[in-house]
Design an enzyme around this catalytic site. Sequence first.
Site, short mmCIF file in Angstrom:
data_model
loop_
_atom_site.label_atom_id
_atom_site.label_comp_id
_atom_site.label_asym_id
_atom_site.label_seq_id
_atom_site.Cartn_x
_atom_site.Cartn_y
_atom_site.Cartn_z
N HIS A 117 25.23 16.78 1.82
CA HIS A 117 24.52 15.58 2.30
C HIS A 117 25.52 14.70 3.06
CE1 HIS A 117 21.88 12.08 2.33
NE2 HIS A 117 20.90 12.93 2.07
N GLU A 131 16.47 19.04 -1.43
CA GLU A 131 15.63 20.17 -1.00
C GLU A 131 15.63 21.34 -1.98
OE1 GLU A 131 15.11 18.04 2.70
OE2 GLU A 131 14.01 18.97 1.06
#
Length: 366
Positions: free
Chosen positions: A245, A308
């Site tokens: 991220h 996700e």
Amino acid sequence: MANGLDDVVAADTVLSDVDGAGGHLTIRGHSLTELAGHWRYGQVVRLLFDGFFDELPGDAELEKAIGSARTDVFERLQPMLGQLAPLDIYSAMRAGIALLPDGEALADALRLVAAPAVLTPALLRLTRGEKPLPPDARADHAADMLKMLGGPSTPALAKALDTYLVTVCDHGLNASTFATRVVASTQAGLTSAILAGLGALKGPLHGGAPGPVIEMLDAIKASGDAAAWLRGEIARGERIMGFGHRIYRVRDPRADVLKAVVRRLGSRKDTGSRETGSRLAFAETVEQTALDVLRVAKPQRSIQTNVEFYTALLLEAAGFPKEAFSNVFAAGRVAGWIAHAREQQATGRLIRPQSRYVGPVPDLVA
Ligand code: SDX
């Protein structure tokens, strides 16, 4: 030049804060854990819209208005969906949304909130040769999305989907929200701004990641050796989907929220729990192996599980095919995009950064 605008603060916002060092997400003064699983998506829509639309009603009225907007979108677009069905399901949804009025009123905003939830099940059914099912304006938003899909829509699955939509509703100035704000800053309408967000979300580095997580789990299962498969991907310069991220240097707090939802589904008898439960157990072993492999392969970077990875298992358990996962992500994020568009127009100005020219310089004219 800040490549990828790393650490560049491009807007002040009251909508959400992503604490990358601490691993916390705040949405309009509420922590994620206060909202996810406790507030319905319709209530979070109101929370995000508060202050950005003059005629905003209370929770109950707004949720009814979202239900009416689902019916409005279905009636407007259903006759045209057959022509869109040959496209991939995400592009078909985006094309359908492009047909909506490009206004700035709450009615325009609610149609945009409704559209991904209505178009996704309708397009999925058309690709299966089945007639789209009309929305039920009185139903809860997530429950109605499952009902329109025509699969099992138990209260547990509706609750799981609702928790997912809340969890992904807003997340600071991520790529798709930034794209939305750029278009909103030109004073284009809400539909134009949302179409920009939809374009950005589609990419596998952003909202296009959850579908490939399922493909990865299936490929690892077939290979029988998670560590070798993952090391091979990284050696080929591939990214491990569901990990890493730009902001979180620690575990994405949304991963644990969604993992807990999947665990609850896996333990229930009414949601095909055997496969969900065993799928979760396998995914947890893959997750740990991926974290170990990434720690060795990329020692300079803390690459942790992101939203996700468990999104993929939750949406699979809810009955969505992997090619529609990004559509469902958009069904949650659309409320955040709209709020950011309104905030940009209320408090911002035209977004127009500079660039540094590094191309050839023309000869000076004598
Ligand atoms: C979302 O911004 C948001 O808030 C987004 C989001 C939201 O709610 O809106 O949280 C939703 O988009 C989540 C992310 C979904 N994407 C994926 O799961 C795809 C896999 N992840 C990576 O592509 C990556 O982690 C990014 C793009 C998400 C973030 O990467 P960065 O911060 O831009 O870092 P980078 O691409 O510059 O990579 C730095 C290094 C590189 O190695 P080197 O070239 O220096 O050797 O880390 C490596 C990368 O190769 N790396 C990975 C990796 N993530 C980073 N290597 C393997 N697998 C990964 N997942």
